[in-house]
Design an enzyme around this catalytic site. Structure first.
Site, PDB file in Angstrom:
ATOM      1  N   SER A  66       0.787  -1.232   0.000  1.00  0.00           N
ATOM      2  CA  SER A  66       0.000   0.000   0.000  1.00  0.00           C
ATOM      3  C   SER A  66       0.817   1.279   0.000  1.00  0.00           C
ATOM      4  O   SER A  66       0.253   2.353  -0.197  1.00  0.00           O
ATOM      5  CB  SER A  66      -0.937   0.014   1.201  1.00  0.00           C
ATOM      6  OG  SER A  66      -2.090  -0.704   0.860  1.00  0.00           O
ATOM      7  N   LYS A  69       0.345   3.420  -2.905  1.00  0.00           N
ATOM      8  CA  LYS A  69      -0.825   4.308  -3.051  1.00  0.00           C
ATOM      9  C   LYS A  69      -0.422   5.779  -2.970  1.00  0.00           C
ATOM     10  O   LYS A  69      -1.041   6.649  -3.591  1.00  0.00           O
ATOM     11  CB  LYS A  69      -1.875   3.978  -1.974  1.00  0.00           C
ATOM     12  CG  LYS A  69      -2.488   2.587  -2.171  1.00  0.00           C
ATOM     13  CD  LYS A  69      -3.407   2.211  -1.033  1.00  0.00           C
ATOM     14  CE  LYS A  69      -4.231   0.987  -1.346  1.00  0.00           C
ATOM     15  NZ  LYS A  69      -3.984  -0.192  -0.566  1.00  0.00           N
ATOM     16  N   TYR A 192      -3.030  -2.169 -10.611  1.00  0.00           N
ATOM     17  CA  TYR A 192      -3.006  -1.879  -9.167  1.00  0.00           C
ATOM     18  C   TYR A 192      -2.090  -2.868  -8.426  1.00  0.00           C
ATOM     19  O   TYR A 192      -1.238  -2.478  -7.622  1.00  0.00           O
ATOM     20  CB  TYR A 192      -4.444  -1.925  -8.613  1.00  0.00           C
ATOM     21  CG  TYR A 192      -4.511  -1.974  -7.105  1.00  0.00           C
ATOM     22  CD1 TYR A 192      -4.216  -0.843  -6.341  1.00  0.00           C
ATOM     23  CD2 TYR A 192      -4.851  -3.149  -6.439  1.00  0.00           C
ATOM     24  CE1 TYR A 192      -4.258  -0.895  -4.945  1.00  0.00           C
ATOM     25  CE2 TYR A 192      -4.897  -3.208  -5.056  1.00  0.00           C
ATOM     26  CZ  TYR A 192      -4.596  -2.088  -4.315  1.00  0.00           C
ATOM     27  OH  TYR A 192      -4.622  -2.143  -2.938  1.00  0.00           O
ATOM     28  N   TYR A 240      -4.649   4.029   7.896  1.00  0.00           N
ATOM     29  CA  TYR A 240      -5.962   3.367   7.951  1.00  0.00           C
ATOM     30  C   TYR A 240      -6.692   3.683   9.263  1.00  0.00           C
ATOM     31  O   TYR A 240      -6.742   4.822   9.685  1.00  0.00           O
ATOM     32  CB  TYR A 240      -5.815   1.852   7.771  1.00  0.00           C
ATOM     33  CG  TYR A 240      -5.132   1.430   6.510  1.00  0.00           C
ATOM     34  CD1 TYR A 240      -5.525   1.943   5.286  1.00  0.00           C
ATOM     35  CD2 TYR A 240      -4.102   0.518   6.525  1.00  0.00           C
ATOM     36  CE1 TYR A 240      -4.913   1.528   4.113  1.00  0.00           C
ATOM     37  CE2 TYR A 240      -3.481   0.103   5.356  1.00  0.00           C
ATOM     38  CZ  TYR A 240      -3.899   0.614   4.162  1.00  0.00           C
ATOM     39  OH  TYR A 240      -3.294   0.216   3.010  1.00  0.00           O
ATOM     40  N   VAL A 258       1.092  -3.922   3.841  1.00  0.00           N
ATOM     41  CA  VAL A 258       0.968  -5.232   4.483  1.00  0.00           C
ATOM     42  C   VAL A 258       2.198  -6.141   4.324  1.00  0.00           C
ATOM     43  O   VAL A 258       2.258  -7.199   4.954  1.00  0.00           O
ATOM     44  CB  VAL A 258      -0.299  -6.006   4.025  1.00  0.00           C
ATOM     45  CG1 VAL A 258      -1.558  -5.339   4.517  1.00  0.00           C
ATOM     46  CG2 VAL A 258      -0.305  -6.212   2.521  1.00  0.00           C
TER      47      VAL A 258
HETATM   48  N1  GLU Z   1      -1.880  -5.294  -2.237  1.00  0.00           N
HETATM   49  C1  GLU Z   1      -2.531  -5.146  -0.972  1.00  0.00           C
HETATM   50  C2  GLU Z   1      -4.047  -5.221  -1.168  1.00  0.00           C
HETATM   51  O1  GLU Z   1      -4.553  -4.637  -2.051  1.00  0.00           O
HETATM   52  C3  GLU Z   1      -2.144  -3.856  -0.305  1.00  0.00           C
HETATM   53  C4  GLU Z   1      -2.760  -3.664   1.057  1.00  0.00           C
HETATM   54  C5  GLU Z   1      -1.856  -2.956   2.060  1.00  0.00           C
HETATM   55  O2  GLU Z   1      -0.634  -2.970   1.901  1.00  0.00           O
HETATM   56  O3  GLU Z   1      -2.366  -2.393   3.041  1.00  0.00           O
HETATM   57  O4  GLU Z   1      -4.743  -5.894  -0.454  1.00  0.00           O
END
Ligand code: GLU
Length: 308
Positions: A66, A69, A192, A240, A258
């Site tokens: 993430s 992002k 993505y 988050y 994650v």
């Molecule tokens: N590729 C992971 C997903 O889309 C990223 C989530 C994260 O790192 O918080 O679930």
């Protein structure tokens, strides 16, 4: 901030304290991530002059997940039509898990670009902008901010998530249902997931953080306002459903992933990268959180701290 040399002793103490923490679990919902050695641990700091401190496994390559992002949103802010982007994704914290679907269904627009729904909508806009060159163009943009032209995708992690990412597929179908995706769900998800599978080290994270800290891309090819806007949304939404507590205790923008990476930005001062594969139920690394809590306190980094 004190000169970087002056905080070396603080960093050594923080590194040893955090190394003793073994709470959390390696992510398994992306099967390929389950193979990683849970004991890996690295901390890197890069100040705005480019001076660095690196400890532990700082040359180890892991996938951004993430943290990507931050970069995909920056890219969209920089190159896409702003009113279109604002129409498709908001800037409000959700207070929900990163892959929550409930609020999307109720509000019919992703709350922010730091959660999966928002990042998937942003990815779709990047596909509209760049067409068939979306992957190389977005990677080149990522590379400009990270300071590397040789970014690579971990194909095993990419494939693993493509094979198993049913929850993200559900989110993408819901976005499509609301008219928020112009491209086929599988194509958007592939891009993505590719962004999530970009490999880097904590050293790269710290350098990226230092670039964000100055709001000025070394190549001059990214707008200052883009970096300002990205930092704002990282501050309020980057962690988050831990975002409020994080700002309260640590006090500067950050983004977790994650795979166990954590990017932090101390504006005008430094970037901090931590990697430790065990993550908690909020998708962030307990060691990474502790490193930042201790550094913030001991080096007086909280944005609202009084100068010492
Ligand atoms: N590729 C992971 C997903 O889309 C990223 C989530 C994260 O790192 O918080 O679930």
């Amino acid at each position: 901030m004190m000169a970087l040399a002056q905080i070396e002793t603080i960093v050594d103490g923080v590194f040893e304290r955090a190394r003793a923490v073994t709470t959390g679990h390696v992510t398994t919902y992306i099967p390929e991530l389950a193979h990683v050695d849970p004991n890996l641990f690295a901390v890197s700091i890069c100040d705005v002059s480019g001076a660095e401190i690196n400890r532990g496994d700082f040359e180890y390559l892991f996938t951004m997940q993430s943290i990507s992002k931050v970069l995909s949103y920056a890219c969209a802010l920089d190159v896409c039509d702003r009113s279109r982007l604002d129409e498709r994704v908001g800037v409000e914290a959700t207070g929900e898990e990163f892959d929550s679907i409930i609020k999307l269904d109720r509000h019919k627009r992703p709350f922010n670009p730091m959660v999966n729904a928002g990042a998937i909508a942003v990815t779709d806009l990047l596909m509209t902008q760049y067409g068939s060159r979306a992957l190389p163009e977005t990677l080149a943009f990522f590379g400009r901010l990270i300071g590397r032209a040789d970014l690579a995708i971990d194909e095993d992690v990419h494939r693993s998530e493509l094979r198993t990412g049913e929850r993200n597929r559900a989110i993408a179908h819901l976005l499509k249902n609301f008219g928020l995706l112009d491209h086929p769900v599988e194509d958007v998800l592939s891009l993505y997931f590719a962004h999530c599978a970009v490999q880097l080290t904590t050293r790269d994270l710290a350098r990226l953080g230092a670039t964000l800290a100055t709001r000025s891309c070394p190549s001059g090819m990214v707008r200052h306002s883009t970096l300002r806007d990205v930092l704002s949304v990282m501050l309020t939404c980057g962690m988050y459903n831990y975002a409020g507590q994080w700002v309260f205790e640590v006090g500067y923008p950050a983004k977790s992933g994650v795979s166990g990476g954590l990017l932090s930005v101390v504006p005008d001062r430094a970037g901090i990268g931590v990697f430790s594969p065990r993550v908690d139920d909020k998708g962030s690394s307990p060691r990474g959180v502790l490193v930042n809590r201790m550094l913030s306190e001991q080096a007086n980094l909280h944005l609202f701290a009084c100068a010492q």
